[in-house]
Design a protein around this motif. Structure first.
Motif, PDB file in Angstrom:
ATOM      1  N   SER A   1      34.297  38.763  26.557  1.00 56.00           N
ATOM      2  CA  SER A   1      33.180  39.690  26.745  1.00 56.00           C
ATOM      3  C   SER A   1      32.574  40.063  25.396  1.00 56.00           C
ATOM      4  O   SER A   1      31.357  40.168  25.241  1.00 56.00           O
ATOM      5  N   SER A   2      33.432  40.242  24.408  1.00 59.58           N
ATOM      6  CA  SER A   2      32.959  40.620  23.077  1.00 59.58           C
ATOM      7  C   SER A   2      32.195  39.496  22.391  1.00 59.58           C
ATOM      8  O   SER A   2      31.447  39.731  21.445  1.00 59.58           O
ATOM      9  N   LEU A   3      32.374  38.256  22.886  1.00 59.75           N
ATOM     10  CA  LEU A   3      31.650  37.121  22.318  1.00 59.75           C
ATOM     11  C   LEU A   3      30.382  36.794  23.100  1.00 59.75           C
ATOM     12  O   LEU A   3      29.730  35.788  22.831  1.00 59.75           O
ATOM     13  N   GLY A   4      30.032  37.620  24.053  1.00 58.80           N
ATOM     14  CA  GLY A   4      28.774  37.434  24.751  1.00 58.80           C
ATOM     15  C   GLY A   4      28.877  36.748  26.098  1.00 58.80           C
ATOM     16  O   GLY A   4      27.846  36.406  26.697  1.00 58.80           O
ATOM     17  N   PHE A   5      30.087  36.513  26.592  1.00 58.68           N
ATOM     18  CA  PHE A   5      30.269  35.883  27.891  1.00 58.68           C
ATOM     19  C   PHE A   5      30.334  36.932  28.998  1.00 58.68           C
ATOM     20  O   PHE A   5      30.842  38.037  28.793  1.00 58.68           O
ATOM     21  N   LYS A   6      29.842  36.569  30.160  1.00 60.83           N
ATOM     22  CA  LYS A   6      30.089  37.345  31.361  1.00 60.83           C
ATOM     23  C   LYS A   6      31.396  36.839  31.959  1.00 60.83           C
ATOM     24  O   LYS A   6      31.522  35.643  32.232  1.00 60.83           O
ATOM     25  N   VAL A   7      32.360  37.727  32.151  1.00 61.70           N
ATOM     26  CA  VAL A   7      33.678  37.322  32.650  1.00 61.70           C
ATOM     27  C   VAL A   7      33.909  37.921  34.029  1.00 61.70           C
ATOM     28  O   VAL A   7      33.926  39.153  34.184  1.00 61.70           O
ATOM     29  N   PHE A   8      34.057  37.068  35.026  1.00 62.20           N
ATOM     30  CA  PHE A   8      34.454  37.490  36.364  1.00 62.20           C
ATOM     31  C   PHE A   8      35.937  37.193  36.545  1.00 62.20           C
ATOM     32  O   PHE A   8      36.450  36.191  36.028  1.00 62.20           O
ATOM     33  N   THR A   9      36.641  38.034  37.282  1.00 59.81           N
ATOM     34  CA  THR A   9      38.045  37.766  37.586  1.00 59.81           C
ATOM     35  C   THR A   9      38.252  37.843  39.092  1.00 59.81           C
ATOM     36  O   THR A   9      37.695  38.706  39.770  1.00 59.81           O
ATOM     37  N   ILE A  10      39.052  36.911  39.604  1.00 63.49           N
ATOM     38  CA  ILE A  10      39.378  36.873  41.028  1.00 63.49           C
ATOM     39  C   ILE A  10      40.840  37.266  41.191  1.00 63.49           C
ATOM     40  O   ILE A  10      41.715  36.645  40.592  1.00 63.49           O
ATOM     41  N   PRO A  11      41.135  38.301  41.958  1.00 67.04           N
ATOM     42  CA  PRO A  11      42.506  38.801  42.061  1.00 67.04           C
ATOM     43  C   PRO A  11      43.435  37.825  42.775  1.00 67.04           C
ATOM     44  O   PRO A  11      42.981  36.893  43.455  1.00 67.04           O
ATOM     45  N   GLU A  12      44.733  38.050  42.624  1.00 66.50           N
ATOM     46  CA  GLU A  12      45.738  37.208  43.258  1.00 66.50           C
ATOM     47  C   GLU A  12      45.749  37.495  44.765  1.00 66.50           C
ATOM     48  O   GLU A  12      46.172  38.560  45.204  1.00 66.50           O
ATOM     49  N   VAL A  13      45.276  36.531  45.540  1.00 66.35           N
ATOM     50  CA  VAL A  13      45.087  36.748  46.979  1.00 66.35           C
ATOM     51  C   VAL A  13      46.403  37.011  47.715  1.00 66.35           C
ATOM     52  O   VAL A  13      46.463  37.910  48.557  1.00 66.35           O
ATOM     53  N   PRO A  14      47.501  36.267  47.453  1.00 65.78           N
ATOM     54  CA  PRO A  14      48.750  36.582  48.165  1.00 65.78           C
ATOM     55  C   PRO A  14      49.219  38.024  47.955  1.00 65.78           C
ATOM     56  O   PRO A  14      49.782  38.632  48.876  1.00 65.78           O
ATOM     57  N   THR A  15      48.996  38.572  46.769  1.00 67.06           N
ATOM     58  CA  THR A  15      49.363  39.975  46.535  1.00 67.06           C
ATOM     59  C   THR A  15      48.520  40.909  47.399  1.00 67.06           C
ATOM     60  O   THR A  15      49.027  41.871  47.986  1.00 67.06           O
ATOM     61  N   LEU A  16      47.218  40.618  47.494  1.00 68.46           N
ATOM     62  CA  LEU A  16      46.346  41.418  48.354  1.00 68.46           C
ATOM     63  C   LEU A  16      46.824  41.370  49.807  1.00 68.46           C
ATOM     64  O   LEU A  16      46.851  42.384  50.503  1.00 68.46           O
ATOM     65  N   PHE A  17      47.216  40.179  50.251  1.00 67.34           N
ATOM     66  CA  PHE A  17      47.694  40.026  51.623  1.00 67.34           C
ATOM     67  C   PHE A  17      49.017  40.766  51.835  1.00 67.34           C
ATOM     68  O   PHE A  17      49.227  41.397  52.872  1.00 67.34           O
ATOM     69  N   SER A  18      49.920  40.664  50.849  1.00 67.89           N
ATOM     70  CA  SER A  18      51.208  41.358  50.965  1.00 67.89           C
ATOM     71  C   SER A  18      51.012  42.862  51.060  1.00 67.89           C
ATOM     72  O   SER A  18      51.665  43.546  51.853  1.00 67.89           O
ATOM     73  N   GLN A  19      50.099  43.378  50.267  1.00 65.10           N
ATOM     74  CA  GLN A  19      49.821  44.810  50.276  1.00 65.10           C
ATOM     75  C   GLN A  19      49.173  45.249  51.587  1.00 65.10           C
ATOM     76  O   GLN A  19      49.224  46.426  51.952  1.00 65.10           O
TER      77      GLN A  19
END
Length: 393
Positions: free
Chosen positions: A59-77
């Motif tokens: 981000s500090s170098l000028g990139f747009k950074v998207f992150t996708i969460p860990e889906v199995p953890t979302l399902f477990s929760q």
């Protein structure tokens, strides 16, 4: 957003100084180019911490950074039980996990396509991680039912896969289950899961295994370096440590592949390598270009190519160099990643062990099944590019 000059999580002075010379305005990047990268690994590998640093740094170098969460953890929760004995429930849960993983990635790709700045999508685990928790026949059934396949998900969906080795292998003092209530595996099971994840991703043309280190900041440094390489940013030229060795026993839990490496005609200061890797009856072709931009920096790009392009490019083989053929055994030993190359042509009776990502002040943990004959780190005589040189050239 962190100050780009404050690279406080990188211990390597040379690399720190290299990074702070970059600015958002000096990056040579296709503004419409989106890179999708998987950050994976065994249990307690440090992915969460590394992901935070990736976001801050790029981000500090000028990139747009998207992150996708860990889906199995979302399902477990949310109530999914991946340890259930109910086969129907398990099947539908795993199928839904893969479908949501792919849907999230596709939606973020759509959003990223509208961004004006260069964009990175970092996935906290990817599609192939899901395959490691079920039998192969169920995985084939699930992928077929949603119109995809292992080859598509592993080889073509992501630009890079970075595997962080579990602390259970070589950094046991840092292994804990306290920071994840869904983690209950012991050390041995964690090591097994670590190797299963690597096996699942083997075949991806840009799979990189990130070692454990005594200082975790060095692990983060390797992650940043590999992502920078994927983005086509200039890299400091580093020498991986190499040794001529003799094999004194079987290599446990290794991935064995046959490698054919051909060098193509290139302009001075550049190196173009065409590599075909075969394992388990499958082939992966990768075209690599290295170009030095100074005495200490280079730009390296890699891309997977199909069989037709591979055959066509062979017509541009450098007439002054032989094709290299070797058998490679890749393995992890005490948290360090190694590649053991047994050369078949144009030289034979030569076996070279190469470390991957062992930092300058760190000791190499040599496995007991190899005998070190000579340290050839930095010895250009043993560079593949020079081993391929024809004697009469």
């Amino acid at each position: 957003m962190c100050n780009r000059d404050k690279i406080y999580y990188c211990n390597s002075r040379a690399y720190r100084e290299f990074f702070v010379t970059l600015s958002p305005y000096s990056l040579i990047v296709n503004m419409n180019n989106i890179k999708k990268i998987v950050l994976t690994g065994g249990p307690c590998a440090g992915k969460t911490t590394a992901l935070v640093k990736v976001i801050e740094h790029f981000s500090s170098l000028g990139f747009k950074v998207f992150t996708i969460p860990e889906v199995p953890t979302l399902f477990s929760q949310s109530g999914m039980d991946y340890l259930t004995t109910n086969k129907g429930f398990f099947y539908e849960g795993e199928k839904a996990t893969l479908e949501i993983q792919m849907a999230l990635e596709d939606k973020f790709m759509r959003m990223a396509s509208e961004c004006k700045e260069p964009t990175i999508i970092v996935c906290d685990r990817g599609a192939m991680d899901i395959s490691t928790y079920m039998k192969p026949e169920m995985w084939r059934e699930i992928t077929a039912s949603i119109g995809t396949s292992t080859a598509e998900l592993r080889d073509h969906r992501y630009d890079a896969v970075l595997h962080l080795v579990s602390a259970a292998d070589g950094a046991e003092q840092f292994y804990t289950t306290d920071n994840n209530k869904h983690r209950s595996e012991g050390l041995e099971l964690a090591r097994q899961l670590d190797k299963k994840v690597i096996a699942a991703w083997t075949g991806h043309p840009y799979l990189r295994v990130i070692n454990n280190h005594e200082d975790f900041s060095n692990k983060v440094y390797r992650v940043l370096k590999e992502i920078s390489s994927v983005l086509g940013l200039p890299q400091p030229i580093e020498e991986e440590r190499k040794y001529i060795v003799e094999l004194q026993g079987a290599v446990p839990d290794c991935i064995e592949s046959d490698i054919t490496q051909t060098y193509l005609v290139a302009e001075p200061g550049s190196e173009i390598r065409l590599r075909r890797r075969r394992w388990q009856g499958k082939y992966v072709n990768v075209l690599t270009t290295k170009k030095r931009i100074s005495a200490t920096e280079q730009i390296q790009t890699e891309r997977q190519i199909n069989n037709n392009l591979y055959s066509s490019l062979l017509q541009q083989a450098d007439p002054y160099r032989h094709t290299i053929r070797k058998v490679r055994r890749s393995f992890i030993w005490k948290g360090q990643y190694f590649e053991l190359d047994d050369y078949l042509a144009p030289v034979s009776h030569l076996m070279i062990l190469e470390t991957k990502g062992v930092v300058e002040d760190e000791a190499v943990k040599f496995p007991p099944f190899v005998k070190v004959i000579e340290d050839i780190t930095g010895n250009s005589e043993y560079y593949n590019y020079n081993l391929a040189l024809r004697a009469n050239s």
